[in-house]
Design a protein around this motif. Structure first.
Motif, PDB file in Angstrom:
ATOM      1  N   CYS A  33       0.822  -1.214   0.000  1.00 30.67           N
ATOM      2  CA  CYS A  33       0.000   0.000   0.000  1.00 30.67           C
ATOM      3  C   CYS A  33       0.850   1.257   0.000  1.00 30.67           C
ATOM      4  O   CYS A  33       0.321   2.362  -0.030  1.00 30.67           O
ATOM      5  CB  CYS A  33      -0.947   0.007   1.196  1.00 30.67           C
ATOM      6  N   ARG A  34       2.170   1.102   0.035  1.00 28.88           N
ATOM      7  CA  ARG A  34       3.121   2.213  -0.031  1.00 28.88           C
ATOM      8  C   ARG A  34       2.983   3.174   1.146  1.00 28.88           C
ATOM      9  O   ARG A  34       2.940   4.395   0.980  1.00 28.88           O
ATOM     10  CB  ARG A  34       2.966   2.972  -1.346  1.00 28.88           C
ATOM     11  N   SER A  35       2.926   2.627   2.350  1.00 31.67           N
ATOM     12  CA  SER A  35       2.888   3.486   3.532  1.00 31.67           C
ATOM     13  C   SER A  35       3.958   3.045   4.518  1.00 31.67           C
ATOM     14  O   SER A  35       4.274   1.848   4.630  1.00 31.67           O
ATOM     15  CB  SER A  35       1.512   3.451   4.207  1.00 31.67           C
ATOM     16  N   ASN A  69      -2.800  -4.672   3.321  1.00 26.18           N
ATOM     17  CA  ASN A  69      -1.810  -4.095   4.212  1.00 26.18           C
ATOM     18  C   ASN A  69      -1.092  -5.214   4.965  1.00 26.18           C
ATOM     19  O   ASN A  69      -1.639  -6.280   5.203  1.00 26.18           O
ATOM     20  CB  ASN A  69      -2.496  -3.128   5.183  1.00 26.18           C
ATOM     21  N   GLU A 116      -1.130  -0.939   9.317  1.00 26.53           N
ATOM     22  CA  GLU A 116      -1.775   0.347   9.048  1.00 26.53           C
ATOM     23  C   GLU A 116      -2.328   1.003  10.303  1.00 26.53           C
ATOM     24  O   GLU A 116      -2.274   2.221  10.456  1.00 26.53           O
ATOM     25  CB  GLU A 116      -2.892   0.175   8.016  1.00 26.53           C
ATOM     26  N   GLN A 167       0.035   7.357   0.954  1.00 24.09           N
ATOM     27  CA  GLN A 167      -0.123   5.958   0.556  1.00 24.09           C
ATOM     28  C   GLN A 167      -1.037   5.876  -0.646  1.00 24.09           C
ATOM     29  O   GLN A 167      -1.585   6.879  -1.107  1.00 24.09           O
ATOM     30  CB  GLN A 167      -0.694   5.127   1.712  1.00 24.09           C
TER      31      GLN A 167
END
Length: 401
Positions: free
Chosen positions: A150-152, A176, A191, A368
């Motif tokens: 999720c690019r976080s 996630n 997350e 994100q």
């Protein structure tokens, strides 16, 4: 009969091998499969092998023996090459280099934090293949965790009830990462920082921070920074390590896993957003819009905010501005926020520079993909250049980060 039994044996065995994939595809699967993932995988493999016993007894042909060899091969591959810890090995207490000694390009994206006055950064080139880095910064234990699905990225305080926990990635759930701490085997949702099952169920990890920027800006602002590095003698535990690292970096760009809620199609699933959450209110700001406008004066719930994007540093920041009148016009330039008519100015960290002694209160921003933000903030409004786009078809309640 022998064929049916043999097929069943293959299904059970492959289910054990591909359990992390099954978990990612079926988010409503029992949390126990994450909590006792290794046990469940072995149980499925044993069941698969056990189904072949009647075939051995009733049929002396070569098919059962070929299947047995096939299943043993895949099980060994699973344990030696394809287990989660082999594909995505976490880093424990890696070396920290002085910033001046780091061989990073200016454009390298880093996740940075200041701990007890000491700046420290993690390059994406290390965070993505490892997902989790357990280390100590200025004497304080920290865990940097990044989810490529999720690019976080977040930096957590890993101390719970006086015990330092060290984490490793387990699987994916609700688009996630799921993490496990080795000390208690509790599983945690990356997350939200929530413990889903285990001794600490219901607890939340404290988020210490974690801000994305490019290396040039971080190093310039924090010349005394340290930066995470791999050990000189580091070797990936899997012989396919280089392949896995490329897949983890680029593979998620082409995948959209299911969540507990349906896909929110107001934005492309892989569109980057800057998410702002204050209390029970949350709002998503498409990065494309923010990069174009650079600065946005808006309101999240009952809270007036200013959100800005600094292109030179590739950084997004947000502040509460309730003390400013609606007529005040904020601008960004010369590495500062300023209101020309009133002669007010703050630096990009919110510290007053002119016309006031009051600092701006920072608000955490989550950068994100939309696929994750919409899953953990269902019905979240989307900023659209002065208006907010809401989806009345989404459920009115759900888990929020």
């Amino acid at each position: 009969m022998t064929l049916a039994i043999s097929i069943s044996a293959i299904v059970f065995s492959l289910a054990g091998l591909l359990l992390p994939v099954i978990q990612a595809l079926f988010p409503r699967i029992s949390l126990y499969t994450y909590y006792r993932q290794r046990t469940v995988r072995r149980l499925l493999a044993i069941m698969g092998a056990g189904l072949l016993v009647p075939a051995w007894i009733n049929n002396l042909s070569t098919l059962p023996w070929i299947l047995t060899g096939f299943l043993l091969f895949w099980w060994l591959a699973s344990e030696l090459v394809l287990s989660p810890k082999k594909i995505i090995p976490p880093l424990d207490d890696p070396p920290a280099l002085p910033g001046k000694d780091a061989s990073l390009s200016d454009e390298t994206q880093v996740l940075g934090i200041i701990v007890e006055g000491q700046p420290h950064a993690w390059p994406m080139g290390i965070l993505i293949p490892h997902h989790i880095i357990n280390e100590t910064v200025h004497g304080k234990p920290v865990t940097a965790a990044y989810c490529p699905a999720c690019r976080s990225g977040y930096v957590f305080d890993p101390v719970v009830d006086g015990q330092r926990l060290t984490f490793e990635p387990v699987s994916v759930r609700r688009r996630n990462m799921i993490m496990r701490d080795r000390e208690t085997d509790t599983i945690w949702q990356h997350e939200t920082g929530e413990a889903l099952m285990g001794r600490h169920r219901g607890r939340f990890l404290e988020v210490l921070g974690g801000e994305l920027s490019n290396w040039k800006a971080w190093r310039t602002e924090h010349p005394e920074t340290t930066v995470c590095a791999r050990p000189v003698d580091y070797r990936h535990p899997s012989p396919l390590g280089s392949v896995f690292e490329r897949l983890l970096d680029h593979g998620p760009e082409h995948l959209v896993g299911p969540g507990l809620f349906g896909l929110d199609r107001r934005l492309d699933q892989h569109a980057f957003v800057a998410g702002v959450s204050i209390g029970d209110a949350a709002k998503a700001y498409p990065m494309e819009v923010l990069q174009s406008r650079q600065i946005i004066r808006d309101q999240v719930g009952a809270h007036p905010i200013v959100l800005f994007y600094d292109k030179a540093s590739d950084r997004v920041r947000c502040f509460l501005v309730g003390a400013l009148s609606q007529e005040a016009t904020l601008e960004i330039g010369e590495n500062r926020l300023h209101e020309r008519a009133l002669g007010l100015a703050w630096d990009l960290s919110g510290k007053p520079m002119a016309g006031t002694k009051t600092a701006l209160t920072p608000v955490r921003v989550v950068r994100q993909w939309w696929l994750a933000w919409s899953e953990y903030h269902p019905r979240s409004p989307i900023y659209e250049g002065g208006s907010s786009k809401e989806d009345p078809s989404m459920p009115r309640s759900g888990p929020n980060a």
